[in-house]
Design a protein around this motif. Structure first.
Motif, PDB file in Angstrom:
ATOM      1  N   GLN A 171       0.808  -0.892  -0.201  1.00 47.14           N
ATOM      2  CA  GLN A 171      -0.480  -0.415   0.312  1.00 47.14           C
ATOM      3  C   GLN A 171       1.017   1.172   0.080  1.00 47.14           C
ATOM      4  O   GLN A 171       0.147   2.653   0.320  1.00 47.14           O
ATOM      5  CB  GLN A 171      -1.079  -0.311   1.723  1.00 47.14           C
ATOM      6  CG  GLN A 171      -1.843  -1.350   1.512  1.00 47.14           C
ATOM      7  CD  GLN A 171      -1.615  -2.034   1.293  1.00 47.14           C
ATOM      8  OE1 GLN A 171      -0.876  -2.998   2.308  1.00 47.14           O
ATOM      9  NE2 GLN A 171      -2.768  -3.230   0.368  1.00 47.14           N
ATOM     10  N   GLY A 172       2.230   0.966  -0.179  1.00 47.43           N
ATOM     11  CA  GLY A 172       3.108   2.105  -0.122  1.00 47.43           C
ATOM     12  C   GLY A 172       4.625   1.856   0.636  1.00 47.43           C
ATOM     13  O   GLY A 172       4.900   1.055   1.688  1.00 47.43           O
ATOM     14  N   ILE A 173       4.798   2.829   0.949  1.00 51.06           N
ATOM     15  CA  ILE A 173       7.127   2.765   1.432  1.00 51.06           C
ATOM     16  C   ILE A 173       6.786   4.398   2.726  1.00 51.06           C
ATOM     17  O   ILE A 173       6.533   5.813   1.911  1.00 51.06           O
ATOM     18  CB  ILE A 173       7.336   3.475   0.695  1.00 51.06           C
ATOM     19  CG1 ILE A 173       8.049   2.772  -0.324  1.00 51.06           C
ATOM     20  CG2 ILE A 173       8.583   3.368   0.811  1.00 51.06           C
ATOM     21  CD1 ILE A 173       7.849   0.743  -0.405  1.00 51.06           C
ATOM     22  N   GLN A 174       7.203   3.410   3.430  1.00 52.56           N
ATOM     23  CA  GLN A 174       7.639   4.527   4.830  1.00 52.56           C
ATOM     24  C   GLN A 174       9.153   4.068   5.032  1.00 52.56           C
ATOM     25  O   GLN A 174       8.681   3.897   5.724  1.00 52.56           O
ATOM     26  CB  GLN A 174       6.457   4.784   5.991  1.00 52.56           C
ATOM     27  CG  GLN A 174       4.900   4.544   5.184  1.00 52.56           C
ATOM     28  CD  GLN A 174       3.789   4.940   6.163  1.00 52.56           C
ATOM     29  OE1 GLN A 174       3.074   4.057   6.160  1.00 52.56           O
ATOM     30  NE2 GLN A 174       4.306   5.379   7.413  1.00 52.56           N
ATOM     31  N   GLY A 175       9.736   5.112   4.624  1.00 53.57           N
ATOM     32  CA  GLY A 175      11.184   5.653   4.907  1.00 53.57           C
ATOM     33  C   GLY A 175      11.698   3.898   4.511  1.00 53.57           C
ATOM     34  O   GLY A 175      11.664   4.210   3.018  1.00 53.57           O
ATOM     35  N   ASN A 176      11.954   3.606   5.601  1.00 56.99           N
ATOM     36  CA  ASN A 176      12.839   1.752   5.183  1.00 56.99           C
ATOM     37  C   ASN A 176      11.846   0.835   5.626  1.00 56.99           C
ATOM     38  O   ASN A 176      12.133  -0.200   5.451  1.00 56.99           O
ATOM     39  CB  ASN A 176      13.991   1.622   6.005  1.00 56.99           C
ATOM     40  CG  ASN A 176      15.187   3.064   5.638  1.00 56.99           C
ATOM     41  OD1 ASN A 176      15.108   3.067   5.004  1.00 56.99           O
ATOM     42  ND2 ASN A 176      15.582   2.993   6.920  1.00 56.99           N
ATOM     43  N   CYS A 177      10.555   0.956   4.884  1.00 57.07           N
ATOM     44  CA  CYS A 177       9.431   0.011   5.466  1.00 57.07           C
ATOM     45  C   CYS A 177       8.450   0.348   4.504  1.00 57.07           C
ATOM     46  O   CYS A 177       8.446   1.049   4.078  1.00 57.07           O
ATOM     47  CB  CYS A 177       9.030   0.156   6.913  1.00 57.07           C
ATOM     48  SG  CYS A 177      10.067  -0.194   8.240  1.00 57.07           S
ATOM     49  N   VAL A 178       7.964  -1.148   4.037  1.00 56.13           N
ATOM     50  CA  VAL A 178       7.024  -0.854   3.478  1.00 56.13           C
ATOM     51  C   VAL A 178       5.383  -1.492   3.908  1.00 56.13           C
ATOM     52  O   VAL A 178       5.478  -2.049   4.797  1.00 56.13           O
ATOM     53  CB  VAL A 178       7.345  -2.306   1.927  1.00 56.13           C
ATOM     54  CG1 VAL A 178       7.814  -3.677   2.774  1.00 56.13           C
ATOM     55  CG2 VAL A 178       5.916  -2.232   1.268  1.00 56.13           C
ATOM     56  N   ARG A 179       4.281  -0.467   3.433  1.00 59.27           N
ATOM     57  CA  ARG A 179       2.851  -1.199   3.940  1.00 59.27           C
ATOM     58  C   ARG A 179       2.601  -2.121   3.384  1.00 59.27           C
ATOM     59  O   ARG A 179       2.182  -2.034   2.423  1.00 59.27           O
ATOM     60  CB  ARG A 179       2.291  -0.202   4.152  1.00 59.27           C
ATOM     61  CG  ARG A 179       0.787  -0.072   4.955  1.00 59.27           C
ATOM     62  CD  ARG A 179       0.301   1.024   5.267  1.00 59.27           C
ATOM     63  NE  ARG A 179       1.124   1.664   6.261  1.00 59.27           N
ATOM     64  CZ  ARG A 179       0.732   1.836   7.987  1.00 59.27           C
ATOM     65  NH1 ARG A 179      -0.098   0.366   7.475  1.00 59.27           N
ATOM     66  NH2 ARG A 179       1.429   1.854   8.485  1.00 59.27           N
ATOM     67  N   LEU A 186       3.446  -2.053   8.906  1.00 57.27           N
ATOM     68  CA  LEU A 186       4.887  -2.255   8.279  1.00 57.27           C
ATOM     69  C   LEU A 186       5.748  -3.251   8.715  1.00 57.27           C
ATOM     70  O   LEU A 186       5.605  -3.794   9.241  1.00 57.27           O
ATOM     71  CB  LEU A 186       5.077  -0.668   8.811  1.00 57.27           C
ATOM     72  CG  LEU A 186       4.846   0.624   8.609  1.00 57.27           C
ATOM     73  CD1 LEU A 186       5.432   1.607   9.785  1.00 57.27           C
ATOM     74  CD2 LEU A 186       4.750   0.779   6.936  1.00 57.27           C
ATOM     75  N   THR A 210       2.695   1.498  -5.714  1.00 55.93           N
ATOM     76  CA  THR A 210       1.592   0.540  -4.748  1.00 55.93           C
ATOM     77  C   THR A 210       1.447  -0.740  -6.076  1.00 55.93           C
ATOM     78  O   THR A 210       0.532  -1.532  -5.564  1.00 55.93           O
ATOM     79  CB  THR A 210       0.592   1.032  -4.910  1.00 55.93           C
ATOM     80  OG1 THR A 210      -0.326   1.655  -5.313  1.00 55.93           O
ATOM     81  CG2 THR A 210       1.046   2.189  -4.065  1.00 55.93           C
TER      82      THR A 210
END
Length: 245
Positions: A171-179, A186, A210
């Motif tokens: 559902q997306g990328i947040q910093g060094n994580c993928v949702r 995450l 995504t």
């Protein structure tokens, strides 16, 4: 015809720099091996890391001279994903089994002085699903024995089991994580690999949109509770996970 043992005897303890860039990298020993066998060299054309040798195997020409195999024998070329053991991906030549889910691999830039070629023990879990066997060895793709355990979804996971996930949407990328909602939220990018059924253009381990899909890399179950398993110190939903049964 060249053979692996002669190649190893010639290069072990030496630092080889085929392309003249960045010193003795892991790619350079693979390149020297390909030349030794009389084959063209494949390059890292997408990400700049050797993971490209495997992820781009259908288009980079390596399958013209190597067969894909699932059971390695000495002299096969293994490509490693980005993992705790091989953080920038890696390429090395399989030497022999070490037991306990590990093998001994002959490669460069894996702890030898100035990157020199040596033998190190690395986990099979860090390798991609297939290795490359030189066609001059005269063998074709091997399959695991019929009695071998297989990855199975919807099974009961236990502490200590090896697990990985089926392909999951992001559902997306947040910093060094993928949702990834299918996995519960995450997940560190270091613990996932882009799935082969990607929909964001190509499978290059770069999650451009995504539309991309990922799978959780093989890891160990640390704890369990209803509907969840703990891996790498965090909880993920058990639904997409598989176990060896």
């Amino acid at each position: 015809m060249g053979n692996y043992n002669d190649f190893k005897a010639k290069y072990i303890g030496k630092a080889t720099d085929v392309d003249g860039y960045y010193g003795a990298q892991c790619w350079d020993l693979y390149a020297a091996y390909a030349r030794y066998l009389g084959y063209p060299i494949c390059h890292c054309t997408v990400t700049g890391y050797v993971q490209d040798i495997w992820t781009q195997r259908k288009s980079n020409g390596i399958l013209n001279n190597f067969n894909e195999v699932t059971v390695m024998q000495p002299g096969d070329v293994a490509v490693f994903k980005k993992s705790a053991s091989t953080p920038l991906s890696h390429i090395a030549i399989f030497d022999h089994d070490a037991g306990g889910g590990y093998g001994w691999f002959f490669g460069q830039n894996q702890g030898g002085a100035n990157g020199a070629a040596n033998l190190v023990k690395l986990p099979y879990s860090a390798t991609y699903d297939t290795a490359f066997r030189p066609k001059c060895f005269g063998t074709t793709t091997q399959k695991p024995a019929a009695s071998a355990k297989k990855w199975t979804q919807n099974c009961t996971l236990r502490v200590g089991d090896r697990t990985k996930s089926v392909s999951c949407a992001i559902q997306g990328i947040q910093g060094n994580c993928v949702r990834c909602n299918e996995l519960g939220g995450l997940v560190p990018l270091a613990h996932v690999t882009e799935a082969q059924d990607t929909r964001d253009g190509r499978c290059d381990n770069y999650l451009a949109t995504t539309a991309a899909r990922i799978y959780l890399d093989e890891c160990t179950v640390q704890a369990v509770k209803p509907g969840y398993a703990m891996v790498h110190g965090y909880w993920v939903k058990a639904g997409p996970l598989m176990g060896l049964r």
